[in-house]
Design a protein around this motif. Structure first.
Motif, short mmCIF file in Angstrom:
data_model
loop_
_atom_site.label_atom_id
_atom_site.label_comp_id
_atom_site.label_asym_id
_atom_site.label_seq_id
_atom_site.Cartn_x
_atom_site.Cartn_y
_atom_site.Cartn_z
N LEU A 129 85.87 -30.10 41.15
CA LEU A 129 85.53 -29.81 39.76
C LEU A 129 86.25 -28.57 39.25
CD1 LEU A 129 81.70 -30.57 39.92
CD2 LEU A 129 83.50 -32.01 38.96
N GLU A 130 86.37 -27.56 40.10
CA GLU A 130 87.11 -26.37 39.68
C GLU A 130 88.56 -26.73 39.36
OE1 GLU A 130 88.57 -21.92 41.13
OE2 GLU A 130 87.60 -23.25 42.56
N LYS A 131 89.16 -27.59 40.19
CA LYS A 131 90.54 -28.00 39.95
C LYS A 131 90.67 -28.74 38.61
CE LYS A 131 94.51 -30.29 42.10
NZ LYS A 131 94.96 -30.94 40.85
N LYS A 132 89.70 -29.60 38.32
CA LYS A 132 89.74 -30.34 37.06
C LYS A 132 89.59 -29.41 35.86
CE LYS A 132 88.19 -34.89 38.71
NZ LYS A 132 89.35 -35.62 38.19
N VAL A 133 88.77 -28.38 36.00
CA VAL A 133 88.65 -27.39 34.92
C VAL A 133 89.97 -26.65 34.76
CG1 VAL A 133 87.52 -25.24 34.22
CG2 VAL A 133 86.15 -27.12 35.14
N MET A 134 90.57 -26.23 35.88
CA MET A 134 91.83 -25.52 35.83
C MET A 134 92.95 -26.38 35.25
SD MET A 134 91.52 -22.41 36.77
CE MET A 134 93.26 -22.04 36.96
N ASP A 135 92.90 -27.69 35.49
CA ASP A 135 93.92 -28.61 35.00
C ASP A 135 93.62 -29.12 33.59
OD1 ASP A 135 95.24 -28.32 37.37
OD2 ASP A 135 94.54 -30.19 38.26
N HIS A 136 92.62 -28.54 32.93
CA HIS A 136 92.24 -28.92 31.57
C HIS A 136 91.70 -30.35 31.49
CE1 HIS A 136 94.14 -25.29 29.87
NE2 HIS A 136 95.13 -25.51 30.72
N GLN A 137 91.23 -30.89 32.60
CA GLN A 137 90.66 -32.24 32.57
C GLN A 137 89.18 -32.22 32.24
OE1 GLN A 137 91.64 -34.38 36.19
NE2 GLN A 137 93.70 -33.55 36.22
N LEU A 138 88.55 -31.06 32.38
CA LEU A 138 87.14 -30.89 32.02
C LEU A 138 86.99 -29.64 31.17
CD1 LEU A 138 85.39 -31.57 35.47
CD2 LEU A 138 85.44 -33.12 33.50
N ASP A 139 86.04 -29.68 30.22
CA ASP A 139 85.77 -28.50 29.41
C ASP A 139 85.01 -27.45 30.19
OD1 ASP A 139 86.84 -29.39 26.79
OD2 ASP A 139 85.32 -30.95 27.03
N GLY A 140 84.23 -27.89 31.15
CA GLY A 140 83.45 -26.98 31.99
C GLY A 140 82.77 -27.78 33.08
N ALA A 141 82.13 -27.07 34.04
CA ALA A 141 81.50 -27.78 35.15
C ALA A 141 80.40 -26.94 35.79
CB ALA A 141 82.54 -28.16 36.20
N ASP A 145 78.29 -21.51 43.55
CA ASP A 145 78.97 -20.22 43.47
C ASP A 145 79.92 -20.03 44.64
OD1 ASP A 145 79.65 -17.75 42.57
OD2 ASP A 145 77.90 -16.73 43.41
N GLY A 146 81.00 -19.34 44.37
CA GLY A 146 81.98 -19.08 45.41
C GLY A 146 83.15 -18.31 44.83
N PRO A 147 84.17 -18.06 45.60
CA PRO A 147 85.36 -17.41 45.04
C PRO A 147 86.10 -18.39 44.13
CG PRO A 147 85.75 -18.03 47.32
CD PRO A 147 84.32 -18.32 47.05
N PHE A 148 86.30 -17.99 42.88
CA PHE A 148 87.00 -18.83 41.92
C PHE A 148 88.31 -18.17 41.50
CE2 PHE A 148 82.44 -19.79 40.90
CZ PHE A 148 82.44 -21.09 41.38
N SER A 149 89.16 -18.94 40.86
CA SER A 149 90.39 -18.42 40.30
C SER A 149 90.08 -17.30 39.31
CB SER A 149 91.16 -19.54 39.60
OG SER A 149 92.16 -19.01 38.76
N SER A 150 90.97 -16.35 39.19
CA SER A 150 90.80 -15.25 38.23
C SER A 150 90.82 -15.75 36.79
CB SER A 150 91.90 -14.20 38.43
OG SER A 150 93.19 -14.77 38.24
N GLU A 151 91.25 -17.00 36.58
CA GLU A 151 91.31 -17.58 35.25
C GLU A 151 90.02 -18.29 34.86
OE1 GLU A 151 95.21 -19.53 34.35
OE2 GLU A 151 95.56 -19.17 36.48
N ILE A 152 89.01 -18.21 35.74
CA ILE A 152 87.74 -18.89 35.51
C ILE A 152 86.68 -17.90 35.02
CG2 ILE A 152 85.78 -19.96 36.71
CD1 ILE A 152 87.90 -21.98 36.26
N ILE A 153 85.92 -18.31 34.01
CA ILE A 153 84.76 -17.56 33.54
C ILE A 153 83.51 -18.27 34.07
CG2 ILE A 153 83.36 -16.97 31.52
CD1 ILE A 153 85.86 -16.52 29.97
#
Length: 292
Positions: A129-141, A145-153
């Motif tokens: 799901l994080e990958k899909k958010v990063m790839d603009h395939q999802l608006d959010g998810a 909790d865990g370490p996420f990309s610095s581009e994630i809010i």
């Protein structure tokens, strides 16, 4: 080049055949074929390898796909930016892990209040799901909790406890080296925590069995197929009924937060903003476990 050409290009690449792409887009096959040929003439290069089993992207086609996805993503964002500030509308695509028991209340509250929003829900494990958010395939998810990309809010939704469970005839803790572990696929936050506990205890499970839904995992535990590590809120009714036994692990493995994530660099539309507000207003609503 038209946006529709890129949409057709992406669909053919996804489906692998003109026939399947035509069905998905509700177009005649000849139209799909002519649009792909037109795009190849404009690009002055073949974009697909044609073979008996269908079509696959050429190296040049793969390069175009990278840009095409960015263009279509920006197009979607452009449409969202100009939505009415007063009334949320349009599409909202949300991902979720299997175990967000507050989700039905959140969705019901949002749907009743914002009738003009077309809400779609996609399930998966946290990593996917994080990958899909990063790839603009999802608006959010909704994810663990865990370490996420610095581009994630991130927005915290709630915190709960994970417990080790077994059938009523088996001691969950004693079964860790004897019984199969029933879990979601790799990328699941719950599975990662259990694997960390196993490693720290020097335990190697006899077998790992992957399942697609929480319901299947719980039913399989009840009949004695193996053990699982799941949210306590999802199994209280099973424990009260005497169908399972539970065992608590130390907080570093068992305390887990569910987060709502979105990309930092994308425009926060009115629709998504209202969805986040709905999450916050439903955080303290009591949710009862699903009945079997």
């Amino acid at each position: 080049m038209e946006f529709k050409d890129l949409e057709i290009f992406q669909m053919v690449a996804e489906k692998g055949t003109i026939t399947d792409a035509a069905k998905a887009l509700n177009y005649v096959q000849s139209n799909i074929t002519s649009r792909i040929q037109k795009l190849e003439r404009e690009m002055n290069t073949p974009l697909f390898n044609r073979h008996r089993r269908g079509m696959t992207l050429t190296p040049e086609g793969k390069k175009l796909m990278t840009y095409s996805e960015k263009i279509m993503s920006l197009t979607d964002e452009m449409k969202k930016v100009v939505q009415s500030k007063e009334e949320p509308s349009g599409k909202l695509e949300i991902g979720t892990i299997e175990t967000v028991f507050q989700l039905p209340n959140i969705l019901a509250s949002f749907d009743k209040k914002y009738k003009n929003v077309e809400l779609s829900l996609f399930s998966g494990v946290t990593e996917q799901l994080e990958k899909k958010v990063m790839d603009h395939q999802l608006d959010g998810a909704f994810v663990t909790d865990g370490p996420f990309s610095s581009e994630i809010i991130t927005e915290e939704v709630f915190e709960e406890e994970l417990v080790l469970i077994s059938s009523s005839q088996v001691n969950a803790f004693e079964a860790t080296e004897k019984e199969p572990v029933l879990c979601f696929t790799k990328g699941c936050g719950y599975r990662a925590r259990l694997e960390n506990w196993y490693a720290d205890q020097g335990i190697r499970p006899t077998k790992v069995m992957e399942f697609g839904t929480l319901e299947t995992i719980l039913r399989s535990v009840v009949v004695g197929l193996g053990i699982a590590f799941v949210p306590k809120s999802s199994v209280i009714h099973l424990e009260d009924s005497g169908l399972i036994r539970t065992y608590s692990l130390p907080d570093q493995y068992s305390k887990v937060k569910t987060m709502f994530i979105r990309r930092e660099d994308t425009y926060l539309t009115t629709t998504l903003q209202k969805f986040i507000e709905t999450i916050k207003t439903n955080q303290n609503v009591e949710i009862h476990s699903l009945k079997y």
